[in-house]
Enzyme design. Structure first.
Site, PDB file in Angstrom:
ATOM      1  N   GLY A 163      41.719  49.415 -14.577  1.00 11.20           N
ATOM      2  CA  GLY A 163      42.281  50.151 -15.712  1.00 11.20           C
ATOM      3  C   GLY A 163      41.387  51.309 -16.131  1.00 11.20           C
ATOM      4  O   GLY A 163      40.311  51.531 -15.570  1.00 11.20           O
ATOM      5  N   ASP A 218      44.801  37.069 -11.752  1.00 11.36           N
ATOM      6  CA  ASP A 218      45.775  37.188 -12.841  1.00 11.36           C
ATOM      7  C   ASP A 218      45.306  36.286 -13.977  1.00 11.36           C
ATOM      8  O   ASP A 218      45.081  35.081 -13.773  1.00 11.36           O
ATOM      9  CB  ASP A 218      47.175  36.783 -12.361  1.00 11.36           C
ATOM     10  CG  ASP A 218      48.247  37.163 -13.377  1.00 11.36           C
ATOM     11  OD1 ASP A 218      48.087  36.842 -14.570  1.00 11.36           O
ATOM     12  OD2 ASP A 218      49.232  37.799 -12.972  1.00 11.36           O
ATOM     13  N   ALA A 254      44.463  43.594 -19.950  1.00 10.64           N
ATOM     14  CA  ALA A 254      45.468  43.255 -20.967  1.00 10.64           C
ATOM     15  C   ALA A 254      46.798  43.868 -20.560  1.00 10.64           C
ATOM     16  O   ALA A 254      46.849  44.781 -19.725  1.00 10.64           O
ATOM     17  CB  ALA A 254      45.051  43.796 -22.333  1.00 10.64           C
ATOM     18  N   TYR A 255      47.851  43.339 -21.178  1.00 12.34           N
ATOM     19  CA  TYR A 255      49.167  43.993 -21.086  1.00 12.34           C
ATOM     20  C   TYR A 255      49.157  45.022 -22.211  1.00 12.34           C
ATOM     21  O   TYR A 255      49.288  44.668 -23.388  1.00 12.34           O
ATOM     22  CB  TYR A 255      50.254  42.934 -21.257  1.00 12.34           C
ATOM     23  CG  TYR A 255      51.677  43.451 -21.203  1.00 12.34           C
ATOM     24  CD1 TYR A 255      52.027  44.532 -20.393  1.00 12.34           C
ATOM     25  CD2 TYR A 255      52.677  42.848 -21.950  1.00 12.34           C
ATOM     26  CE1 TYR A 255      53.326  45.004 -20.341  1.00 12.34           C
ATOM     27  CE2 TYR A 255      53.989  43.302 -21.900  1.00 12.34           C
ATOM     28  CZ  TYR A 255      54.302  44.383 -21.104  1.00 12.34           C
ATOM     29  OH  TYR A 255      55.599  44.847 -21.059  1.00 12.34           O
ATOM     30  N   THR A 256      48.923  46.292 -21.872  1.00  8.59           N
ATOM     31  CA  THR A 256      48.595  47.310 -22.871  1.00  8.59           C
ATOM     32  C   THR A 256      49.786  48.165 -23.316  1.00  8.59           C
ATOM     33  O   THR A 256      49.620  49.046 -24.158  1.00  8.59           O
ATOM     34  CB  THR A 256      47.496  48.258 -22.333  1.00  8.59           C
ATOM     35  OG1 THR A 256      47.965  48.840 -21.105  1.00  8.59           O
ATOM     36  CG2 THR A 256      46.199  47.525 -22.074  1.00  8.59           C
ATOM     37  N   TYR A 272      52.093  43.479 -29.746  1.00  7.11           N
ATOM     38  CA  TYR A 272      50.811  43.740 -29.059  1.00  7.11           C
ATOM     39  C   TYR A 272      49.659  43.352 -30.000  1.00  7.11           C
ATOM     40  O   TYR A 272      48.746  42.613 -29.604  1.00  7.11           O
ATOM     41  CB  TYR A 272      50.730  45.220 -28.678  1.00  7.11           C
ATOM     42  CG  TYR A 272      49.372  45.679 -28.206  1.00  7.11           C
ATOM     43  CD1 TYR A 272      48.918  45.381 -26.922  1.00  7.11           C
ATOM     44  CD2 TYR A 272      48.536  46.422 -29.039  1.00  7.11           C
ATOM     45  CE1 TYR A 272      47.658  45.813 -26.486  1.00  7.11           C
ATOM     46  CE2 TYR A 272      47.293  46.859 -28.615  1.00  7.11           C
ATOM     47  CZ  TYR A 272      46.859  46.552 -27.343  1.00  7.11           C
ATOM     48  OH  TYR A 272      45.618  46.985 -26.921  1.00  7.11           O
TER      49      TYR A 272
HETATM   50  N1  NAP Z   1      44.575  52.141 -24.448  1.00 13.58           N
HETATM   51  C1  NAP Z   1      44.293  52.077 -25.743  1.00 13.58           C
HETATM   52  O1  NAP Z   1      44.545  53.020 -26.515  1.00 13.58           O
HETATM   53  C2  NAP Z   1      43.637  50.831 -26.320  1.00 13.58           C
HETATM   54  C3  NAP Z   1      43.389  50.765 -27.703  1.00 13.58           C
HETATM   55  C4  NAP Z   1      42.746  49.623 -28.206  1.00 13.58           C
HETATM   56  C5  NAP Z   1      42.367  48.590 -27.365  1.00 13.58           C
HETATM   57  N2  NAP Z   1      42.650  48.692 -26.030  1.00 13.58           N
HETATM   58  C6  NAP Z   1      42.244  47.582 -25.155  1.00 13.58           C
HETATM   59  O2  NAP Z   1      41.252  48.071 -24.269  1.00 13.58           O
HETATM   60  C7  NAP Z   1      41.341  47.401 -23.005  1.00 13.58           C
HETATM   61  C8  NAP Z   1      41.443  48.408 -21.876  1.00 13.58           C
HETATM   62  O3  NAP Z   1      42.590  49.216 -22.087  1.00 13.58           O
HETATM   63  P1  NAP Z   1      43.055  50.300 -21.000  1.00 13.58           P
HETATM   64  O4  NAP Z   1      43.924  51.273 -21.716  1.00 13.58           O
HETATM   65  O5  NAP Z   1      41.865  50.769 -20.222  1.00 13.58           O
HETATM   66  O6  NAP Z   1      43.971  49.395 -20.060  1.00 13.58           O
HETATM   67  P2  NAP Z   1      44.852  49.824 -18.777  1.00 13.58           P
HETATM   68  O7  NAP Z   1      44.420  51.142 -18.249  1.00 13.58           O
HETATM   69  O8  NAP Z   1      46.293  49.614 -19.146  1.00 13.58           O
HETATM   70  O9  NAP Z   1      44.423  48.705 -17.726  1.00 13.58           O
HETATM   71  C9  NAP Z   1      44.794  47.383 -17.904  1.00 13.58           C
HETATM   72  C10 NAP Z   1      44.026  46.520 -16.941  1.00 13.58           C
HETATM   73  O10 NAP Z   1      44.431  45.162 -17.154  1.00 13.58           O
HETATM   74  C11 NAP Z   1      44.801  44.608 -15.904  1.00 13.58           C
HETATM   75  N3  NAP Z   1      45.837  43.601 -16.111  1.00 13.58           N
HETATM   76  C12 NAP Z   1      47.072  43.744 -16.648  1.00 13.58           C
HETATM   77  N4  NAP Z   1      47.742  42.575 -16.632  1.00 13.58           N
HETATM   78  C13 NAP Z   1      46.900  41.654 -16.089  1.00 13.58           C
HETATM   79  C14 NAP Z   1      46.991  40.275 -15.776  1.00 13.58           C
HETATM   80  N5  NAP Z   1      48.114  39.574 -16.037  1.00 13.58           N
HETATM   81  N6  NAP Z   1      45.943  39.670 -15.195  1.00 13.58           N
HETATM   82  C15 NAP Z   1      44.805  40.354 -14.900  1.00 13.58           C
HETATM   83  N7  NAP Z   1      44.648  41.668 -15.162  1.00 13.58           N
HETATM   84  C16 NAP Z   1      45.687  42.307 -15.748  1.00 13.58           C
HETATM   85  C17 NAP Z   1      45.301  45.773 -15.075  1.00 13.58           C
HETATM   86  O11 NAP Z   1      45.243  45.421 -13.694  1.00 13.58           O
HETATM   87  P3  NAP Z   1      46.243  46.126 -12.608  1.00 13.58           P
HETATM   88  O12 NAP Z   1      45.723  47.512 -12.414  1.00 13.58           O
HETATM   89  O13 NAP Z   1      46.095  45.276 -11.409  1.00 13.58           O
HETATM   90  O14 NAP Z   1      47.616  46.093 -13.229  1.00 13.58           O
HETATM   91  C18 NAP Z   1      44.292  46.844 -15.463  1.00 13.58           C
HETATM   92  O15 NAP Z   1      43.108  46.694 -14.745  1.00 13.58           O
HETATM   93  C19 NAP Z   1      42.547  46.464 -23.129  1.00 13.58           C
HETATM   94  O16 NAP Z   1      42.118  45.187 -23.520  1.00 13.58           O
HETATM   95  C20 NAP Z   1      43.359  47.072 -24.257  1.00 13.58           C
HETATM   96  O17 NAP Z   1      44.167  46.126 -24.912  1.00 13.58           O
HETATM   97  C21 NAP Z   1      43.258  49.783 -25.493  1.00 13.58           C
END
Ligand code: NAP
Length: 278
Positions: free
Chosen positions: A10, A34, A58-60, A123
């Protein structure tokens, strides 16, 4: 130090692997592990025997979570609990990445770590329930709440604005939601710092300062597409499946207690835009 990063494919995960590149760091995508597969997670963690697990997976998809609450809870809450149980068995420390969306957005001053959780979308609920479970299973875990992430190679707000600006002369952007944009490069560095300081409990980690999405879009387009007009609209005019908190600014006090301070979001945006051009 051995570090195991879940969610390494991610946006944040890639920067985490770079931030821990001097350590013995391993990264996993959902295909390799997973979170919903408790047996698989346990054997992965037992084999790696990491000193620290960073749970950035996470499922983002915020609107996706609203449409599929079962998946939101299975991945974000129960999956996190699977990691927590594995961490206890392998005697690994744990960092969990959580979100500003655990709050309802009713406050008008920055949220402190001890403010009550009251999520207004699925979420946020899945993250809030994960936090409670994790603190029960692993009392010394470190919960890093962050917000409005942008980073290289990620599907993020600046990237979307710049892509839309190629074909559209004006963009309508919400002006009544306020938060803290955060560069994943800076967040990863802060997480690495927290790990080295053996942090525990809840820590709020964002770039300094706050803005509305409209103001954020203005700064992005002024730097790279100055002819594109940005028009402020209200959340009511811009209907989406999941509600968003109107105000989710996180206080930096808990991070400063660890002697860590990130730059303001405008500086982070400038560095991100420079990096994108490479
Ligand atoms: N984006 C934001 O604005 C934001 C804000 C606050 C907090 N966060 C938190 O910060 C963290 C990183 O966010 P991000 O935006 O970098 O995320 P992202 O780019 O959407 O990446 C999500 C990651 O989670 C993995 N994933 C999804 N479903 C999974 C499952 N069932 N089992 C194992 N791995 C799984 C994905 O793997 P695949 O590539 O294999 O699908 C990917 O590596 C997350 O915990 C998110 O909730 C994000």
């Amino acid at each position: 130090m051995r570090v195991l990063v879940f969610g390494a494919s991610g946006m944040l995960g890639r920067d985490l692997l770079a931030a821990f590149s001097e350590d013995d760091a391993t990264g996993l995508s959902s295909r390799q592990a997973d979170l919903r597969d408790s047996g698989g997670v346990l054997s992965t963690v037992q084999q790696a025997r990491p000193d620290w697990i960073i749970l950035a997976a996470a499922y983002t998809d915020v609107d996706g979570c609203e449409k599929d609450p079962a998946r939101a809870l299975a991945v974000n809450r129960d999956g996190a609990a699977n990691i927590a149980s594995a961490a206890i068995q392998a005697r690994s420390r744990l960092v969990f990445i959580s979100s500003d969306y655990v709050f309802d957005g009713e406050k008008r001053s920055p949220y402190e770590t001890e403010d009550p959780r009251n999520p207004i979308n699925m979420y946020g609920q899945s993250k809030a329930e994960a936090e409670s479970k994790l603190l029960e299973i692993v009392p010394d875990c470190c919960i890093v709440r962050t917000s409005w992430l942008f980073g290289i190679g990620g599907k993020c707000f600046p990237d979307t604005m710049l892509r839309l600006a190629i074909t559209q002369p004006e963009l309508r952007v919400v002006d009544d939601q306020r938060g803290c944009p955060t560069y994943t490069f800076d967040l990863a560095a802060a997480i690495s710092g927290l790990v080295r300081k053996q942090a525990d409990g809840i820590v709020h980690v964002t770039n300094r300062g706050s803005c509305s999405w409209f103001e954020f879009a203005g700064a992005i387009l002024a730097a790279r597409s100055p002819r594109t007009r940005v028009i402020p609209v209200s959340t009511a005019e811009f209907r989406r499946p999941a509600k968003r908190p109107a105000y989710s600014v996180l206080s930096g006090r808990s991070l400063q207690e660890y002697g860590i301070d990130l730059s303001d979001w405008q500086d982070a945006l400038t560095r991100y835009l420079r990096q994108r051009n490479d």
